[in-house]
Write an enzyme that holds these catalytic residues in place. Structure first.
Site, PDB file in Angstrom:
ATOM      1  N   ARG A   1       7.028 -51.516  34.910  1.00 11.65           N
ATOM      2  CA  ARG A   1       5.799 -51.683  34.125  1.00 11.65           C
ATOM      3  C   ARG A   1       4.962 -52.796  34.730  1.00 11.65           C
ATOM      4  O   ARG A   1       5.391 -53.510  35.619  1.00 11.65           O
ATOM      5  CB  ARG A   1       6.129 -52.064  32.677  1.00 11.65           C
ATOM      6  CG  ARG A   1       6.593 -50.936  31.762  1.00 11.65           C
ATOM      7  CD  ARG A   1       5.512 -49.997  31.267  1.00 11.65           C
ATOM      8  NE  ARG A   1       4.265 -50.641  30.874  1.00 11.65           N
ATOM      9  CZ  ARG A   1       4.017 -51.174  29.671  1.00 11.65           C
ATOM     10  NH1 ARG A   1       4.947 -51.157  28.747  1.00 11.65           N
ATOM     11  NH2 ARG A   1       2.848 -51.704  29.402  1.00 11.65           N
TER      12      ARG A   1
ATOM     13  N   CYS B   1       1.471 -40.417  26.831  1.00 14.37           N
ATOM     14  CA  CYS B   1       2.378 -41.184  27.694  1.00 14.37           C
ATOM     15  C   CYS B   1       3.836 -40.805  27.456  1.00 14.37           C
ATOM     16  O   CYS B   1       4.705 -41.096  28.272  1.00 14.37           O
ATOM     17  CB  CYS B   1       2.220 -42.687  27.428  1.00 14.37           C
ATOM     18  SG  CYS B   1       0.615 -43.322  27.920  1.00 14.37           S
TER      19      CYS B   1
ATOM     20  N   LYS C   1      -7.176 -41.251  32.136  1.00 14.48           N
ATOM     21  CA  LYS C   1      -5.807 -40.828  31.805  1.00 14.48           C
ATOM     22  C   LYS C   1      -5.226 -41.606  30.629  1.00 14.48           C
ATOM     23  O   LYS C   1      -4.219 -41.206  30.061  1.00 14.48           O
ATOM     24  CB  LYS C   1      -4.887 -40.922  33.026  1.00 14.48           C
ATOM     25  CG  LYS C   1      -4.581 -42.299  33.530  1.00 14.48           C
ATOM     26  CD  LYS C   1      -3.597 -42.219  34.702  1.00 14.48           C
ATOM     27  CE  LYS C   1      -3.227 -43.592  35.209  1.00 14.48           C
ATOM     28  NZ  LYS C   1      -2.255 -43.531  36.304  1.00 14.48           N
ATOM     29  N   ASP C   2      -5.877 -42.718  30.237  1.00  9.67           N
ATOM     30  CA  ASP C   2      -5.428 -43.481  29.070  1.00  9.67           C
ATOM     31  C   ASP C   2      -6.000 -42.954  27.755  1.00  9.67           C
ATOM     32  O   ASP C   2      -5.590 -43.393  26.683  1.00  9.67           O
ATOM     33  CB  ASP C   2      -5.828 -44.962  29.206  1.00  9.67           C
ATOM     34  CG  ASP C   2      -5.073 -45.677  30.315  1.00  9.67           C
ATOM     35  OD1 ASP C   2      -3.958 -45.233  30.660  1.00  9.67           O
ATOM     36  OD2 ASP C   2      -5.606 -46.674  30.839  1.00  9.67           O
TER      37      ASP C   2
ATOM     38  N   ARG D   1     -10.352 -53.767  29.527  1.00 11.09           N
ATOM     39  CA  ARG D   1      -9.097 -54.505  29.638  1.00 11.09           C
ATOM     40  C   ARG D   1      -9.263 -55.569  30.716  1.00 11.09           C
ATOM     41  O   ARG D   1     -10.230 -55.556  31.470  1.00 11.09           O
ATOM     42  CB  ARG D   1      -7.952 -53.559  29.996  1.00 11.09           C
ATOM     43  CG  ARG D   1      -7.638 -52.555  28.901  1.00 11.09           C
ATOM     44  CD  ARG D   1      -6.714 -51.451  29.409  1.00 11.09           C
ATOM     45  NE  ARG D   1      -5.441 -52.010  29.867  1.00 11.09           N
ATOM     46  CZ  ARG D   1      -4.629 -51.388  30.725  1.00 11.09           C
ATOM     47  NH1 ARG D   1      -4.966 -50.229  31.252  1.00 11.09           N
ATOM     48  NH2 ARG D   1      -3.480 -51.942  31.073  1.00 11.09           N
TER      49      ARG D   1
ATOM     50  N   THR E   1       1.344 -56.568  39.784  1.00  7.96           N
ATOM     51  CA  THR E   1       2.714 -56.852  39.347  1.00  7.96           C
ATOM     52  C   THR E   1       3.692 -55.857  39.956  1.00  7.96           C
ATOM     53  O   THR E   1       4.766 -56.217  40.440  1.00  7.96           O
ATOM     54  CB  THR E   1       2.808 -56.793  37.806  1.00  7.96           C
ATOM     55  OG1 THR E   1       1.883 -57.715  37.248  1.00  7.96           O
ATOM     56  CG2 THR E   1       4.209 -57.117  37.318  1.00  7.96           C
ATOM     57  N   ARG E   2       3.299 -54.580  39.953  1.00  6.60           N
ATOM     58  CA  ARG E   2       4.196 -53.548  40.472  1.00  6.60           C
ATOM     59  C   ARG E   2       4.394 -53.697  41.984  1.00  6.60           C
ATOM     60  O   ARG E   2       5.496 -53.506  42.488  1.00  6.60           O
ATOM     61  CB  ARG E   2       3.676 -52.162  40.093  1.00  6.60           C
ATOM     62  CG  ARG E   2       3.953 -51.842  38.625  1.00  6.60           C
ATOM     63  CD  ARG E   2       3.527 -50.465  38.233  1.00  6.60           C
ATOM     64  NE  ARG E   2       2.127 -50.435  37.818  1.00  6.60           N
ATOM     65  CZ  ARG E   2       1.488 -49.328  37.460  1.00  6.60           C
ATOM     66  NH1 ARG E   2       2.112 -48.161  37.515  1.00  6.60           N
ATOM     67  NH2 ARG E   2       0.231 -49.382  37.063  1.00  6.60           N
TER      68      ARG E   2
ATOM     69  N   ARG F   1       6.272 -38.487  33.691  1.00  8.35           N
ATOM     70  CA  ARG F   1       5.698 -37.427  34.526  1.00  8.35           C
ATOM     71  C   ARG F   1       6.134 -37.605  35.982  1.00  8.35           C
ATOM     72  O   ARG F   1       6.589 -36.662  36.637  1.00  8.35           O
ATOM     73  CB  ARG F   1       4.169 -37.461  34.429  1.00  8.35           C
ATOM     74  CG  ARG F   1       3.453 -36.539  35.427  1.00  8.35           C
ATOM     75  CD  ARG F   1       1.961 -36.810  35.444  1.00  8.35           C
ATOM     76  NE  ARG F   1       1.619 -38.143  35.908  1.00  8.35           N
ATOM     77  CZ  ARG F   1       1.505 -38.494  37.193  1.00  8.35           C
ATOM     78  NH1 ARG F   1       1.733 -37.607  38.136  1.00  8.35           N
ATOM     79  NH2 ARG F   1       1.178 -39.727  37.517  1.00  8.35           N
ATOM     80  N   ARG F   2       6.003 -38.838  36.486  1.00 10.13           N
ATOM     81  CA  ARG F   2       6.371 -39.090  37.882  1.00 10.13           C
ATOM     82  C   ARG F   2       7.878 -38.974  38.093  1.00 10.13           C
ATOM     83  O   ARG F   2       8.339 -38.360  39.055  1.00 10.13           O
ATOM     84  CB  ARG F   2       5.884 -40.480  38.318  1.00 10.13           C
ATOM     85  CG  ARG F   2       4.379 -40.561  38.503  1.00 10.13           C
ATOM     86  CD  ARG F   2       3.908 -41.977  38.812  1.00 10.13           C
ATOM     87  NE  ARG F   2       2.461 -42.020  39.016  1.00 10.13           N
ATOM     88  CZ  ARG F   2       1.679 -43.027  38.651  1.00 10.13           C
ATOM     89  NH1 ARG F   2       2.207 -44.093  38.065  1.00 10.13           N
ATOM     90  NH2 ARG F   2       0.378 -42.985  38.875  1.00 10.13           N
TER      91      ARG F   2
END
Length: 309
Positions: free
Chosen positions: A148, A241, A82-83, A10, A153-154, A130-131
């Site tokens: 997101r 997810c 985790k993806d 990615r 960005t976050r 989950r969080r």
């Protein structure tokens, strides 16, 4: 002329860090090989205005990269473990699991305050069910704000969107040399990580001996043992997810221990159990732990979540 290899990845800063790390490790092993990166945009990268749980489908961040691997456009792929969905497509395999980075979640708060100092109505950003479920279980008086985007960005949205804090994976923050931004590492009693969090997955075509030999030096046996146990737990619960499932495994003195949980979205109900046994049985232990949670009511919780998304 030396052989060339193409790594599919990615395009986010974190994904590129991960792919470049694998690239440099391969080049160290065999400097004659020309290693190139091929940036591939996934469905998860294209849909940024909807929570992942509502996007639906499996492999949101890997499917297009796996298609390129199957077609021969690339020779290996570097993913965040985790993806990875439960099912690996036929013809592909998890070629190597490098040593896992810190799997925990961290809080980055606007004013540098720890979670225990947050007052009623504090706004915490995350789009992870989950969080958010675990946060609400621990601190039901806080407000969860959808968040997101990639890590940069976050972090920017923490400054611009009136949030008191955001929750991120420690591994990504550390890999991008942003440790100085971390307010606190969240205790596992409050925030159990995602399955495979902090680990990389190097995916290859099954039977590609040349690539397998090059990445074999990156394999960490304990990390694979742990990750496969966590994945077996999640797979038995049909995780992804879309559901609030968490697990953390560890290997010590040839023994594998696994803690797993399932929670409802509002954080009102949380089922948590631990199990240990011989390290070579990590996947069996993962399945057995999932069965125990199912007996305690996890299926009802997960069915309710799936009905809502």
């Amino acid at each position: 002329m030396g052989k060339s290899l193409k790594i599919g990845t990615r395009g986010s800063k974190l994904a590129l860090w991960q792919a470049n790390w694998v690239k440099s490790e391969i080049e160290k092993k065999d400097p004659s090989i020309l290693v190139e990166l091929e940036i591939i945009k996934t469905k998860g990268d294209k849909i940024l205005d909807v929570p992942l749980a509502k996007v639906g489908g499996k492999g949101l961040f890997v499917k297009e990269i796996e298609e390129a691997l199957l077609s021969g456009k690339i020779d290996l792929a570097v993913h965040s473990m985790k993806d990875m969905p439960a099912e690996i497509p036929g013809g592909l395999c998890i070629g190597a699991v490098p040593e896992r980075e810190n799997p925990r979640d961290v809080l980055i708060s606007y004013k540098g305050e720890p979670l225990s100092s947050f007052s009623r109505g504090a706004r915490i950003g995350t789009s992870s069910l989950r969080r958010s479920a675990q946060l609400l279980y621990a601190r039901p008086e806080i407000e969860i704000v959808p968040l997101r985007g990639n890590l940069d960005t976050r972090l920017r949205k923490l400054e611009t969107e009136n949030m008191d804090g955001i929750i991120l994976a420690a591994a990504g923050v550390k890999r991008l040399n942003l440790e100085n931004r971390i307010t606190e590492y969240l205790d596992m009693d409050i925030m159990l990580p995602a399955v495979g969090q902090g680990a990389l997955c190097i995916e290859t075509r099954a039977g590609d001996r040349f690539t397998a030999s090059l990445i074999s030096l990156l394999e960490d046996a304990d990390s694979r043992t742990v990750v496969m146990g966590e994945r077996a737990f999640s797979n038995r619960l049909e995780g992804g997810c879309q559901v609030p499932i968490a697990a953390y495994g560890a290997v010590k003195d040839h023994s594998f221990s696994l803690c797993g949980l399932v929670a409802d979205i509002e954080g009102k109900e949380l089922i948590r159990e631990s199990l240990d046994g011989p390290e070579e049985s990590s996947e069996d232990i993962g399945i057995e732990l999932a069965e125990r949670l199912l007996l305690k009511g996890a299926k009802r919780i997960l069915d309710n979540v799936k009905d809502r998304y």
